[in-house]
Motif scaffolding. Structure first.
Motif, PDB file in Angstrom:
ATOM      1  N   TYR A 212     -10.096   7.227   0.974  1.00 15.61           N
ATOM      2  CA  TYR A 212      -9.531   6.167   2.057  1.00 15.61           C
ATOM      3  C   TYR A 212     -10.599   5.247   1.795  1.00 15.61           C
ATOM      4  CZ  TYR A 212     -12.998   7.411   5.364  1.00 15.61           C
ATOM      5  OH  TYR A 212     -14.339   7.849   6.199  1.00 15.61           O
ATOM      6  N   GLY A 213     -10.357   3.812   1.815  1.00 18.69           N
ATOM      7  CA  GLY A 213     -11.334   3.031   1.549  1.00 18.69           C
ATOM      8  C   GLY A 213     -11.003   1.462   2.203  1.00 18.69           C
ATOM      9  N   PHE A 214     -11.939   0.539   1.794  1.00 16.92           N
ATOM     10  CA  PHE A 214     -11.745  -0.964   2.423  1.00 16.92           C
ATOM     11  C   PHE A 214     -12.090  -1.942   1.542  1.00 16.92           C
ATOM     12  CE2 PHE A 214     -13.303   2.479   5.496  1.00 16.92           C
ATOM     13  CZ  PHE A 214     -12.468   2.143   6.643  1.00 16.92           C
ATOM     14  N   PRO A 215     -11.501  -2.962   1.838  1.00 16.91           N
ATOM     15  CA  PRO A 215     -11.789  -4.040   0.830  1.00 16.91           C
ATOM     16  C   PRO A 215     -13.007  -4.634   1.254  1.00 16.91           C
ATOM     17  CG  PRO A 215     -10.463  -4.964   2.646  1.00 16.91           C
ATOM     18  CD  PRO A 215     -10.845  -3.334   2.934  1.00 16.91           C
ATOM     19  N   PRO A 216     -13.920  -5.571   0.393  1.00 21.49           N
ATOM     20  CA  PRO A 216     -15.105  -6.022   1.074  1.00 21.49           C
ATOM     21  C   PRO A 216     -15.089  -6.707   2.017  1.00 21.49           C
ATOM     22  CG  PRO A 216     -14.513  -6.945  -1.217  1.00 21.49           C
ATOM     23  CD  PRO A 216     -13.058  -6.146  -0.843  1.00 21.49           C
ATOM     24  N   VAL A 217     -16.177  -6.293   3.109  1.00 21.08           N
ATOM     25  CA  VAL A 217     -16.425  -7.261   4.402  1.00 21.08           C
ATOM     26  C   VAL A 217     -17.064  -8.671   3.818  1.00 21.08           C
ATOM     27  CG1 VAL A 217     -16.259  -5.235   5.656  1.00 21.08           C
ATOM     28  CG2 VAL A 217     -18.513  -6.187   4.748  1.00 21.08           C
ATOM     29  N   ARG A 218     -16.894  -9.606   4.820  1.00 18.53           N
ATOM     30  CA  ARG A 218     -17.393 -10.750   4.419  1.00 18.53           C
ATOM     31  C   ARG A 218     -19.022 -10.838   4.152  1.00 18.53           C
ATOM     32  NH1 ARG A 218     -15.164 -13.006   8.295  1.00 18.53           N
ATOM     33  NH2 ARG A 218     -13.379 -13.586   7.387  1.00 18.53           N
ATOM     34  N   GLY A 219     -19.339 -11.265   3.147  1.00 17.87           N
ATOM     35  CA  GLY A 219     -20.817 -11.353   2.521  1.00 17.87           C
ATOM     36  C   GLY A 219     -21.294 -10.162   1.944  1.00 17.87           C
ATOM     37  N   GLU A 220     -20.237  -9.403   1.630  1.00 14.25           N
ATOM     38  CA  GLU A 220     -20.708  -8.215   0.963  1.00 14.25           C
ATOM     39  C   GLU A 220     -19.961  -7.905  -0.147  1.00 14.25           C
ATOM     40  OE1 GLU A 220     -20.639  -3.930   2.767  1.00 14.25           O
ATOM     41  OE2 GLU A 220     -22.579  -4.474   2.884  1.00 14.25           O
ATOM     42  N   ASN A 221     -20.558  -7.693  -1.471  1.00  9.08           N
ATOM     43  CA  ASN A 221     -19.394  -7.527  -2.680  1.00  9.08           C
ATOM     44  C   ASN A 221     -19.727  -6.032  -3.240  1.00  9.08           C
ATOM     45  OD1 ASN A 221     -18.385  -8.381  -5.239  1.00  9.08           O
ATOM     46  ND2 ASN A 221     -20.509  -8.227  -6.395  1.00  9.08           N
ATOM     47  N   ALA A 222     -18.911  -5.342  -2.184  1.00  8.19           N
ATOM     48  CA  ALA A 222     -18.820  -4.064  -2.622  1.00  8.19           C
ATOM     49  C   ALA A 222     -17.413  -3.604  -1.517  1.00  8.19           C
ATOM     50  CB  ALA A 222     -20.091  -3.148  -1.843  1.00  8.19           C
TER      51      ALA A 222
END
Length: 392
Positions: A262-272
């Motif tokens: 499972y995973g997540f899109p990038p949170v604001r301010g983080e390029n990962a």
């Protein structure tokens, strides 16, 4: 010092319970061996998926819906953003029913719960997935997707911090960096022994997470196991692929829970992107948890779950974390009275899918303590259910 209620542990469930009790005027205290929010247990890692149609079972759906209401209410009271409803995409292979958290056909049950409770969703074939979510590349012509636009992620550290702050403002006392060494029932209530003294209460609600078995004794060491989990953040080579229309995701694969991720899109301010798997075989000692993730671990994770499945993601590991799951035999929660300690309610063992429900469980426990008949039903998470599974 005597209280009406003492909450032991102030992670996801403990912070929520403390906040809800304090808001209702209960004289309550919280105790934690660290200073929450912290990264020593199960309630950290920047983001937690929240879903509304819950494939683990119908008993969870009202809790998930209540939790979304509470997160929004907490945002309004605090001004702190907690819930990002970016949608969720669950991908699987149409030829294989894939397990998840003990459910034989996790995607199928999730869709069934959405239909049953009227939760907005869409079922996608391979062509629709490729058109709407081209960053997911690993399933080919047999891909099927469940998309839920109201799902997304919660920020766990923020949520805990906000609830503890509001609890304190409502009169709760917080004892941080205070290790509980024993919980004992006596004629007048319950004693909570700590490394620095003794607190007493009419009732104790134990939300001790991975320390529950050692602290509570009784049947719990046989019912609860603690499993180490590894979280990875890989840097994006092509951030534009995730700039818009980027949901949280569950990629179901194979016949075992541990084959998926499972995973997540990038949170604001983080390029990962953050991505993780789940494992239930390697049991760890909470007092000696290995918190180190090796480069070999990261490379294996990338090869198995990122390469060829998520476009635009590099091999560069920006950070990693270790957390734990405290798991019951049937992968369900355990919320019930302690059979050997009168006045003690045991909460949690959230089995890897708890944070999304924590705000609602805290509300239900507080309402139940205050005699409010409108409290959400928690009877599905009884000790007898977990013990029954343990003997199968």
């Amino acid at each position: 010092m005597h209280y009406e209620v003492i909450v032991v542990g102030m992670g996801a469930f403990g912070a929520a319970t403390l906040y809800q009790l304090a808001q209702r005027g209960v004289r309550v205290a919280g105790v934690d061996r660290f200073a929450p929010p912290h990264d020593q247990g199960s309630s950290h890692g920047d983001t937690r998926i929240t879903r509304q149609a819950i494939g683990e079972g119908a008993a969870y759906v009202p809790l998930a819906l209540n939790a979304h209401r509470i997160w929004r209410d907490l945002e309004a009271h605090s001004g702190v953003p907690l819930l990002e409803a970016c949608g969720m995409l669950m991908l699987s292979d149409s030829r294989v029913a894939t397990r998840g958290h003990g459910t034989a056909d996790f995607a199928g049950e999730t869709a069934a719960m959405a239909r049953r409770f009227g939760i907005e969703h869409a079922l996608l074939d391979a062509a629709a997935i490729a058109q709407r979510f081209p960053q997911f590349t690993g399933y080919g012509p047999h891909a099927v997707g469940y998309y839920e636009p109201g799902a997304g992620y919660v920020r766990p550290e923020r949520a805990i911090e906000v609830q503890l702050k509001l609890a304190r403002q409502a009169g709760a006392e917080l004892f941080t960096n205070t290790q509980v060494t024993a919980i004992e029932s006596y004629a007048g209530g319950v004693r909570v022994r700590t490394a620095t003294g003794v607190l007493t209460a009419d009732r104790v609600i134990s939300c001790a997470g991975m320390w529950s078995a050692g602290l509570l004794g009784g049947p719990f060491p046989q019912l609860l196991k603690v499993c180490r989990q590894k979280l990875y953040w890989f840097e994006l080579d092509e951030p534009e692929r995730f700039a818009t229309n980027a949901p949280v995701y569950i990629l179901l694969d194979g016949g075992a829970d541990t084959s998926s991720c499972y995973g997540f899109p990038p949170v604001r301010g983080e390029n990962a992107i953050k991505i993780a798997t789940e494992q239930y075989a390697d049991i760890c000692d909470p007092e000696n948890l290995d918190r180190h993730i090796t480069q070999a671990d990261a490379e294996a994770m990338y090869e198995q779950h990122v390469a060829g499945r998520l476009a635009g993601v590099s091999r560069r590991l920006l950070k990693s974390k270790v957390c734990t799951y405290t798991i019951t035999p049937d992968f369900n929660f355990l919320i019930d009275e302690h059979p050997e300690l009168p006045g003690v309610t045991v909460v949690s063992a959230c089995s890897g899918h708890g944070f999304k429900h924590s705000a609602a469980v805290g509300e239900a426990l507080a309402m139940r303590y205050c005699g409010d008949s409108r409290a959400a039903d928690l009877s599905a998470f009884s000790l007898s259910n977990a013990a029954g599974w343990a003997t199968r």
